[in-house]
Scaffold this motif. Sequence first.
Motif, PDB file in Angstrom:
ATOM      1  N   THR A 196       0.820  -1.206   0.000  1.00 20.50           N
ATOM      2  CA  THR A 196       0.000   0.000   0.000  1.00 20.50           C
ATOM      3  C   THR A 196       0.858   1.262   0.000  1.00 20.50           C
ATOM      4  OG1 THR A 196      -0.127  -0.075   2.414  1.00 20.50           O
ATOM      5  CG2 THR A 196      -1.921  -1.112   1.174  1.00 20.50           C
ATOM      6  N   MET A 197       0.261   2.350  -0.458  1.00 15.15           N
ATOM      7  CA  MET A 197       0.980   3.608  -0.585  1.00 15.15           C
ATOM      8  C   MET A 197       1.667   4.055   0.717  1.00 15.15           C
ATOM      9  SD  MET A 197       1.704   6.068  -2.792  1.00 15.15           S
ATOM     10  CE  MET A 197       0.456   6.232  -4.068  1.00 15.15           C
ATOM     11  N   PRO A 198       0.997   4.030   1.887  1.00 11.52           N
ATOM     12  CA  PRO A 198       1.682   4.487   3.104  1.00 11.52           C
ATOM     13  C   PRO A 198       2.950   3.704   3.414  1.00 11.52           C
ATOM     14  CG  PRO A 198      -0.671   4.298   3.493  1.00 11.52           C
ATOM     15  CD  PRO A 198      -0.401   3.657   2.167  1.00 11.52           C
ATOM     16  N   SER A 199       2.950   2.418   3.071  1.00  6.37           N
ATOM     17  CA  SER A 199       4.103   1.577   3.377  1.00  6.37           C
ATOM     18  C   SER A 199       5.292   1.881   2.477  1.00  6.37           C
ATOM     19  CB  SER A 199       3.725   0.098   3.240  1.00  6.37           C
ATOM     20  OG  SER A 199       2.683  -0.248   4.130  1.00  6.37           O
ATOM     21  N   VAL A 200       5.026   2.220   1.200  1.00  7.77           N
ATOM     22  CA  VAL A 200       6.122   2.312   0.231  1.00  7.77           C
ATOM     23  C   VAL A 200       6.529   3.726  -0.148  1.00  7.77           C
ATOM     24  CG1 VAL A 200       5.420   0.103  -0.753  1.00  7.77           C
ATOM     25  CG2 VAL A 200       4.618   2.220  -1.813  1.00  7.77           C
ATOM     26  N   ILE A 201       5.681   4.716   0.133  1.00 11.38           N
ATOM     27  CA  ILE A 201       5.922   6.054  -0.389  1.00 11.38           C
ATOM     28  C   ILE A 201       7.286   6.611   0.018  1.00 11.38           C
ATOM     29  CG2 ILE A 201       4.692   7.155   1.527  1.00 11.38           C
ATOM     30  CD1 ILE A 201       4.771   8.343  -2.135  1.00 11.38           C
ATOM     31  N   GLY A 202       7.678   6.420   1.282  1.00 12.68           N
ATOM     32  CA  GLY A 202       8.959   6.926   1.751  1.00 12.68           C
ATOM     33  C   GLY A 202      10.126   6.272   1.037  1.00 12.68           C
ATOM     34  N   GLN A 203      10.051   4.952   0.872  1.00 13.56           N
ATOM     35  CA  GLN A 203      11.129   4.208   0.213  1.00 13.56           C
ATOM     36  C   GLN A 203      11.229   4.569  -1.267  1.00 13.56           C
ATOM     37  OE1 GLN A 203      13.058   2.647   2.091  1.00 13.56           O
ATOM     38  NE2 GLN A 203      12.055   1.391   3.634  1.00 13.56           N
ATOM     39  N   GLN A 242      -5.048  15.841   7.811  1.00  8.80           N
ATOM     40  CA  GLN A 242      -5.248  15.676   6.375  1.00  8.80           C
ATOM     41  C   GLN A 242      -3.928  15.807   5.619  1.00  8.80           C
ATOM     42  OE1 GLN A 242      -8.459  18.118   4.926  1.00  8.80           O
ATOM     43  NE2 GLN A 242      -9.982  17.011   6.128  1.00  8.80           N
ATOM     44  N   THR A 243      -3.073  16.721   6.077  1.00 14.11           N
ATOM     45  CA  THR A 243      -1.760  16.859   5.452  1.00 14.11           C
ATOM     46  C   THR A 243      -0.916  15.614   5.691  1.00 14.11           C
ATOM     47  OG1 THR A 243      -1.780  19.266   5.705  1.00 14.11           O
ATOM     48  CG2 THR A 243       0.373  18.206   5.424  1.00 14.11           C
ATOM     49  N   ARG A 244      -0.950  15.105   6.910  1.00 10.22           N
ATOM     50  CA  ARG A 244      -0.153  13.925   7.271  1.00 10.22           C
ATOM     51  C   ARG A 244      -0.597  12.700   6.475  1.00 10.22           C
ATOM     52  NH1 ARG A 244       0.696  11.847  13.529  1.00 10.22           N
ATOM     53  NH2 ARG A 244       1.744   9.861  13.087  1.00 10.22           N
ATOM     54  N   LEU A 245      -1.895  12.477   6.386  1.00  9.14           N
ATOM     55  CA  LEU A 245      -2.383  11.305   5.667  1.00  9.14           C
ATOM     56  C   LEU A 245      -2.346  11.519   4.160  1.00  9.14           C
ATOM     57  CD1 LEU A 245      -5.311  10.121   7.963  1.00  9.14           C
ATOM     58  CD2 LEU A 245      -2.968   9.273   7.828  1.00  9.14           C
ATOM     59  N   GLY A 246      -2.526  12.770   3.727  1.00 12.63           N
ATOM     60  CA  GLY A 246      -2.412  13.058   2.305  1.00 12.63           C
ATOM     61  C   GLY A 246      -1.015  12.787   1.790  1.00 12.63           C
ATOM     62  N   ALA A 247      -0.020  12.992   2.651  1.00 13.12           N
ATOM     63  CA  ALA A 247       1.376  12.779   2.269  1.00 13.12           C
ATOM     64  C   ALA A 247       1.695  11.309   2.011  1.00 13.12           C
ATOM     65  CB  ALA A 247       2.303  13.320   3.354  1.00 13.12           C
ATOM     66  N   ILE A 248       0.855  10.407   2.519  1.00 16.01           N
ATOM     67  CA  ILE A 248       1.072   8.984   2.261  1.00 16.01           C
ATOM     68  C   ILE A 248       0.021   8.439   1.294  1.00 16.01           C
ATOM     69  CG2 ILE A 248       2.318   8.493   4.389  1.00 16.01           C
ATOM     70  CD1 ILE A 248      -0.253   7.510   5.644  1.00 16.01           C
ATOM     71  N   GLY A 249      -0.609   9.364   0.552  1.00 14.38           N
ATOM     72  CA  GLY A 249      -1.501   8.952  -0.526  1.00 14.38           C
ATOM     73  C   GLY A 249      -2.895   8.552  -0.125  1.00 14.38           C
ATOM     74  N   ALA A 250      -3.326   8.931   1.083  1.00 20.17           N
ATOM     75  CA  ALA A 250      -4.640   8.518   1.561  1.00 20.17           C
ATOM     76  C   ALA A 250      -5.757   9.390   0.999  1.00 20.17           C
ATOM     77  CB  ALA A 250      -4.679   8.556   3.081  1.00 20.17           C
ATOM     78  N   LEU A 293       2.556  10.324  -6.340  1.00 22.82           N
ATOM     79  CA  LEU A 293       3.432   9.723  -7.350  1.00 22.82           C
ATOM     80  C   LEU A 293       2.892  10.086  -8.735  1.00 22.82           C
ATOM     81  CD1 LEU A 293       3.986   6.155  -5.787  1.00 22.82           C
ATOM     82  CD2 LEU A 293       5.585   8.083  -5.747  1.00 22.82           C
ATOM     83  N   PRO A 294       2.877  11.354  -9.064  1.00 19.10           N
ATOM     84  CA  PRO A 294       2.233  11.801 -10.296  1.00 19.10           C
ATOM     85  C   PRO A 294       2.846  11.250 -11.582  1.00 19.10           C
ATOM     86  CG  PRO A 294       3.588  13.550  -9.362  1.00 19.10           C
ATOM     87  CD  PRO A 294       3.515  12.467  -8.337  1.00 19.10           C
ATOM     88  N   ASN A 295       4.101  10.838 -11.540  1.00 16.62           N
ATOM     89  CA  ASN A 295       4.761  10.316 -12.736  1.00 16.62           C
ATOM     90  C   ASN A 295       4.667   8.801 -12.872  1.00 16.62           C
ATOM     91  OD1 ASN A 295       5.663  12.924 -13.533  1.00 16.62           O
ATOM     92  ND2 ASN A 295       7.379  12.770 -12.090  1.00 16.62           N
ATOM     93  N   VAL A 296       4.009   8.170 -11.913  1.00 15.54           N
ATOM     94  CA  VAL A 296       3.847   6.714 -11.954  1.00 15.54           C
ATOM     95  C   VAL A 296       2.495   6.387 -12.581  1.00 15.54           C
ATOM     96  CG1 VAL A 296       3.705   4.593 -10.593  1.00 15.54           C
ATOM     97  CG2 VAL A 296       5.313   6.403  -9.936  1.00 15.54           C
ATOM     98  N   PRO A 297       2.463   5.595 -13.652  1.00 16.84           N
ATOM     99  CA  PRO A 297       1.193   5.298 -14.337  1.00 16.84           C
ATOM    100  C   PRO A 297       0.297   4.357 -13.538  1.00 16.84           C
ATOM    101  CG  PRO A 297       2.941   3.952 -15.242  1.00 16.84           C
ATOM    102  CD  PRO A 297       3.609   4.909 -14.275  1.00 16.84           C
ATOM    103  N   THR A 298      -0.966   4.338 -13.901  1.00 17.48           N
ATOM    104  CA  THR A 298      -1.872   3.329 -13.355  1.00 17.48           C
ATOM    105  C   THR A 298      -1.567   2.005 -14.050  1.00 17.48           C
ATOM    106  OG1 THR A 298      -3.601   3.664 -15.022  1.00 17.48           O
ATOM    107  CG2 THR A 298      -3.661   5.089 -13.051  1.00 17.48           C
ATOM    108  N   MET A 299      -2.065   0.918 -13.497  1.00 19.69           N
ATOM    109  CA  MET A 299      -1.838  -0.376 -14.135  1.00 19.69           C
ATOM    110  C   MET A 299      -2.437  -0.393 -15.540  1.00 19.69           C
ATOM    111  SD  MET A 299      -0.085  -2.382 -12.089  1.00 19.69           S
ATOM    112  CE  MET A 299      -0.400  -3.988 -12.793  1.00 19.69           C
TER     113      MET A 299
END
Length: 327
Positions: free
Chosen positions: A209-216, A286-294, A236-242
């Motif tokens: 999930t996004m929160p787990s991987v976003i930092g890495q 909202q800023t904290r959770l938005g930062a991990i893609g929520a 991750l605006p430059n990462v495409p959808t599947m």
Amino acid sequence: MMKPLKLAKIFPAALLAACVLSGHTHVFAQDWPTKPVRILVGSAPGGGTDAMARAVADRLGPLLKQPVVVENRPGASNTLAADVTAKSNDGHTLLMGVSTAHAIAPHLLKLGYDNNKDLVPVVFVGAVPNVLVVNNELPVDSVKSLIQLAKSKPGQLNYATSGSGSTQHIAAELFKDQAGVFITHIPYRGSGPALIDLVGGQVQLSFDTMPSVIGQVKNGRIKALAVASAKRNPQLPNVPTMAEAGLKGVEMSAWYGIYMPAATPKAVQERVYAEVTKVLAMPETQTRLGAIGADLTPMTQAQFAQFHSAENKRYGDLITKKNIKLD
């Protein structure tokens, strides 16, 4: 305040049981909590569920005027924490539930509690997409090249998950089905240890999930190939959808919400709903959770209950259709 022993002479047994569960009479609902509150998490520290729980706990304590402690109980597809919560009777135990435990595991595991009767959905917190990430040393730079590599090495590539029956597991099985590849499942006790091995190269890919991987991903320690959502994620605006990457039918996200034992007095549930909703409305949350893609989509408690039921049916149908089983 009347003592529970005296109440036994006045109230029927069912009402007395509810009073004993909370440790107080009806006044308890107004005064709750009377001691520290714990939020159980069914995975190890470092994963999405843990991140959601800590974002809520950090701001909830001052509103409740009691400490709010996050307690990790990893294992069994996040259901160990759910089992402890369902059977708790201290009136001060909450669960940061996740779709893995409440919509997927009931169709794959024999549980020691009833997912639909022993726990009650109280507050929907939010949802995050799953992301296809790979080890930096893997010689791929797209979903297409990953599929080509997997087909050339059937069974030799390993994918990590936070546990069998997780959204990562379901997403990977959908990927295997749609891409026509065979990759080996390596389940872990939470996203934290799974990502350690992904970075280290012991496993080659994950649909975490996004929160787990976003930092890495942002630190350049792993590569993101695609998000398993209908649209791109702002983090991750430059990462495409599947689908944009050429593989349709692989959409997966994890959702989170606060659950409590079903016997919890309604007034206490309403207090938890009100205070957690305040936390989720805070700009800093909202800023904290938005930062991990929520994606924080508000729901009433009734809407969350309906969503819980609908997700159970959706995942149950998917698991049956794809014949997904635990390893």
